[in-house]
Enzyme design. Structure first.
Site, PDB file in Angstrom:
ATOM      1  N   ARG A 161       0.889  -1.325  -0.209  1.00 52.19           N
ATOM      2  CA  ARG A 161       0.012   0.146   0.050  1.00 52.19           C
ATOM      3  C   ARG A 161       0.921   1.299  -0.088  1.00 52.19           C
ATOM      4  NH1 ARG A 161      -2.095  -3.189  -1.690  1.00 52.19           N
ATOM      5  NH2 ARG A 161      -4.006  -4.330  -1.094  1.00 52.19           N
ATOM      6  N   SER A 212     -11.051  -1.354   2.448  1.00 49.39           N
ATOM      7  CA  SER A 212     -10.316  -1.805   3.620  1.00 49.39           C
ATOM      8  C   SER A 212      -9.954  -0.631   4.590  1.00 49.39           C
ATOM      9  CB  SER A 212      -9.102  -2.475   3.541  1.00 49.39           C
ATOM     10  OG  SER A 212      -9.368  -3.744   2.655  1.00 49.39           O
ATOM     11  N   GLU A 282      -5.964   2.409   6.442  1.00 52.06           N
ATOM     12  CA  GLU A 282      -5.619   2.434   5.079  1.00 52.06           C
ATOM     13  C   GLU A 282      -6.167   3.540   4.518  1.00 52.06           C
ATOM     14  OE1 GLU A 282      -5.457  -1.290   3.115  1.00 52.06           O
ATOM     15  OE2 GLU A 282      -6.253  -0.466   1.142  1.00 52.06           O
TER      16      GLU A 282
HETATM   17  C1  LIG Z   1     -15.357  -1.730  -2.412  1.00 49.03           C
HETATM   18  C2  LIG Z   1     -13.968  -1.198  -2.267  1.00 49.03           C
HETATM   19  C3  LIG Z   1     -13.004  -2.083  -2.701  1.00 49.03           C
HETATM   20  C4  LIG Z   1     -11.729  -1.983  -2.715  1.00 49.03           C
HETATM   21  N1  LIG Z   1     -11.055  -2.959  -2.754  1.00 49.03           N
HETATM   22  C5  LIG Z   1      -9.513  -2.799  -2.915  1.00 49.03           C
HETATM   23  C6  LIG Z   1      -8.537  -3.756  -3.031  1.00 49.03           C
HETATM   24  O1  LIG Z   1      -8.867  -5.162  -3.275  1.00 49.03           O
HETATM   25  N2  LIG Z   1      -7.056  -3.399  -3.234  1.00 49.03           N
HETATM   26  C7  LIG Z   1      -6.640  -2.396  -2.924  1.00 49.03           C
HETATM   27  O2  LIG Z   1      -5.446  -2.140  -2.999  1.00 49.03           O
HETATM   28  N3  LIG Z   1      -7.657  -1.299  -2.631  1.00 49.03           N
HETATM   29  C8  LIG Z   1      -8.951  -1.380  -2.476  1.00 49.03           C
HETATM   30  N4  LIG Z   1      -9.777  -0.428  -2.487  1.00 49.03           N
HETATM   31  C9  LIG Z   1      -9.422   1.050  -2.299  1.00 49.03           C
HETATM   32  C10 LIG Z   1      -9.157   1.822  -3.396  1.00 49.03           C
HETATM   33  O3  LIG Z   1      -9.940   1.440  -4.492  1.00 49.03           O
HETATM   34  C11 LIG Z   1      -7.523   1.936  -3.856  1.00 49.03           C
HETATM   35  O4  LIG Z   1      -6.760   2.249  -2.829  1.00 49.03           O
HETATM   36  C12 LIG Z   1      -7.366   2.782  -5.033  1.00 49.03           C
HETATM   37  O5  LIG Z   1      -6.093   2.642  -5.648  1.00 49.03           O
HETATM   38  C13 LIG Z   1      -7.529   4.312  -4.913  1.00 49.03           C
HETATM   39  O6  LIG Z   1      -7.458   4.844  -5.915  1.00 49.03           O
HETATM   40  P1  LIG Z   1      -8.430   6.068  -6.542  1.00 49.03           P
HETATM   41  O7  LIG Z   1      -8.306   6.662  -7.600  1.00 49.03           O
HETATM   42  O8  LIG Z   1      -9.936   5.784  -5.635  1.00 49.03           O
HETATM   43  O9  LIG Z   1      -7.674   7.287  -5.229  1.00 49.03           O
HETATM   44  P2  LIG Z   1      -8.429   8.311  -4.292  1.00 49.03           P
HETATM   45  O10 LIG Z   1      -9.017   7.534  -3.286  1.00 49.03           O
HETATM   46  O11 LIG Z   1      -8.917   9.363  -5.081  1.00 49.03           O
HETATM   47  O12 LIG Z   1      -6.794   8.904  -3.825  1.00 49.03           O
HETATM   48  C14 LIG Z   1      -5.855   8.164  -3.068  1.00 49.03           C
HETATM   49  C15 LIG Z   1      -4.547   8.716  -2.950  1.00 49.03           C
HETATM   50  O13 LIG Z   1      -3.955   8.950  -4.220  1.00 49.03           O
HETATM   51  C16 LIG Z   1      -3.773  10.097  -4.501  1.00 49.03           C
HETATM   52  N5  LIG Z   1      -3.901  10.280  -6.156  1.00 49.03           N
HETATM   53  C17 LIG Z   1      -4.882   9.835  -6.740  1.00 49.03           C
HETATM   54  N6  LIG Z   1      -4.677  10.086  -8.064  1.00 49.03           N
HETATM   55  C18 LIG Z   1      -3.605  10.444  -8.163  1.00 49.03           C
HETATM   56  C19 LIG Z   1      -2.596  11.009  -9.216  1.00 49.03           C
HETATM   57  N7  LIG Z   1      -2.934  10.855 -10.478  1.00 49.03           N
HETATM   58  N8  LIG Z   1      -1.400  11.473  -8.822  1.00 49.03           N
HETATM   59  C20 LIG Z   1      -0.970  11.673  -7.726  1.00 49.03           C
HETATM   60  N9  LIG Z   1      -1.689  11.223  -6.568  1.00 49.03           N
HETATM   61  C21 LIG Z   1      -2.985  10.673  -6.780  1.00 49.03           C
HETATM   62  C22 LIG Z   1      -4.609  11.035  -3.733  1.00 49.03           C
HETATM   63  O14 LIG Z   1      -4.299  12.224  -3.662  1.00 49.03           O
HETATM   64  C23 LIG Z   1      -4.819  10.247  -2.316  1.00 49.03           C
HETATM   65  O15 LIG Z   1      -3.790  10.240  -1.648  1.00 49.03           O
HETATM   66  C24 LIG Z   1     -11.036  -0.606  -2.367  1.00 49.03           C
HETATM   67  C25 LIG Z   1     -12.104   0.355  -2.285  1.00 49.03           C
HETATM   68  C26 LIG Z   1     -13.539   0.205  -2.378  1.00 49.03           C
HETATM   69  C27 LIG Z   1     -14.522   0.769  -2.032  1.00 49.03           C
END
Ligand SMILES: Cc1cc2nc3c(=O)[nH]c(=O)nc-3n(C[C@H](O)[C@H](O)[C@H](O)COP(=O)(O)OP(=O)(O)OC[C@H]3O[C@@H](n4cnc5c(N)ncnc54)[C@H](O)[C@@H]3O)c2cc1C
Length: 288
Positions: A161, A212, A282
């Site tokens: 992570r 999570s 997380e």
């Molecule tokens: C139902 C559900 C299931 C999930 N299952 C998993 C799983 O199996 N495995 C897992 O690892 N995660 C899981 N997640 C968590 C999540 O989807 C991941 O952490 C994902 O990578 C976050 O991506 P995001 O685009 O939504 O980022 P955001 O939540 O929008 O942002 C997360 C972080 O990334 C930064 N960020 C976003 N885009 C950029 C960019 N272009 N450049 C620089 N920084 C950036 C943001 O500033 C923030 O700090 C789950 C979430 C949900 C709701």
């Protein structure tokens, strides 16, 4: 400043609850949705302190909202085949969309991403992973913007992570290259369907959440430990520990950011007192 000169889609007082999967968060003073790199670059030049978000699937935003500019990348979502085994994904492409794109090309390796509702950018920051696969296994290089200049990242310092992008939030991910393996599309699809089914059976995908709530501790799994502490279903305001999967905090309706923060704190404290395990969230919390 007339931000619309830099990017056609800039909303004012936009509820962040509409842009986070847990459906929590007050208004962003400005909320921009660039579709092009040049729009993102211009916005960051004008607002160096802007916050970048992807699909908001790992985020908790304050009930009072956020001052200044929030930039969502979700409209920068192009997916391109580069050659036999490589695809290029823009930062805002959703991971399930990238997985589906690869499947249709008969390229294996992104099946793990099928049910992760984040973007490629957010996935790189978090080294998103599931069911034995993670971004570290498929990303060969990425491009980023820092202080107005573009550069290529070859070493990502991927770990559980985290990555080089989590270490340096000043870097905005623009795109990533995935190295994949040719395979039978029917077999790739079958693996994707299997993972989707396993996810639907185990996780509360029918409720708003941010995935999570806690990172995996050194020994064991957060969900198992939380369950053993009798916290399944425990509720503060509109936020609850899921009955289906104790690793998830769900929004039962009308949950506030404060409800979730108190529930995170309460859970960590009960677990620590009962087991000595220190749970770390997380979910990332944005603050003013
Ligand atoms: C139902 C559900 C299931 C999930 N299952 C998993 C799983 O199996 N495995 C897992 O690892 N995660 C899981 N997640 C968590 C999540 O989807 C991941 O952490 C994902 O990578 C976050 O991506 P995001 O685009 O939504 O980022 P955001 O939540 O929008 O942002 C997360 C972080 O990334 C930064 N960020 C976003 N885009 C950029 C960019 N272009 N450049 C620089 N920084 C950036 C943001 O500033 C923030 O700090 C789950 C979430 C949900 C709701």
């Amino acid at each position: 400043m007339d931000y619309k000169r830099l990017c056609p889609v800039v909303l004012e007082d936009e509820p962040l609850s509409k842009h986070t999967t847990i459906a929590i968060g007050g208004p962003a003073e400005y909320f921009a949705l660039p579709a092009l790199e040049k729009e993102l670059t211009a916005l960051l030049a004008a607002c160096p302190d802007a916050r970048i978000i992807g699909n908001g699937s790992n985020l908790l935003c304050p009930d009072a909202g956020l001052r200044g500019m929030v930039i969502s990348t979700v409209n920068m979502r192009a997916l391109t085949r580069l050659d036999e085994t490589h695809i290029l994904a823009e930062c805002g492409a959703l991971l399930p969309a990238a997985a589906a794109f690869a499947w249709k090309l008969g390229l294996a390796g992104l099946e793990f991403a099928t049910g992760i509702p984040g973007t490629v950018g957010g996935g790189l920051v978090m080294n998103a992973g599931a069911y034995g696969g993670e971004m570290s296994g498929v990303v060969t290089e990425s491009r980023f913007l820092r202080d107005g200049a573009q550069a290529t990242q070859h070493e990502h310092a991927f770990r559980y992570r985290g990555s080089v992008y989590a270490d340096d939030p000043g870097k905005t991910v623009l795109s990533a290259v995935f190295a994949l393996t040719p395979d039978d599309p029917a077999e790739i699809r079958a693996r994707m369907d299997d993972l989707s089914l396993r996810r639907r059976e185990k996780q509360p995908t029918e409720w708003p959440s941010a995935g999570s709530a806690f990172k995996r501790p050194k020994d064991g799994f957060a969900a198992e430990i939380i369950e053993k502490c009798g916290l399944k279903g425990f509720r503060i305001g509109g936020a609850a520990i899921s009955e289906k999967h104790a690793g998830f905090i769900i929004n039962l309706g009308g949950a506030s950011c404060d409800d979730v923060l108190r529930l995170l704190e309460h859970t960590a404290s009960v677990v620590y007192k009962a087991t000595g395990v220190e749970l770390q969230p997380e979910i990332k919390t944005l603050v003013n």
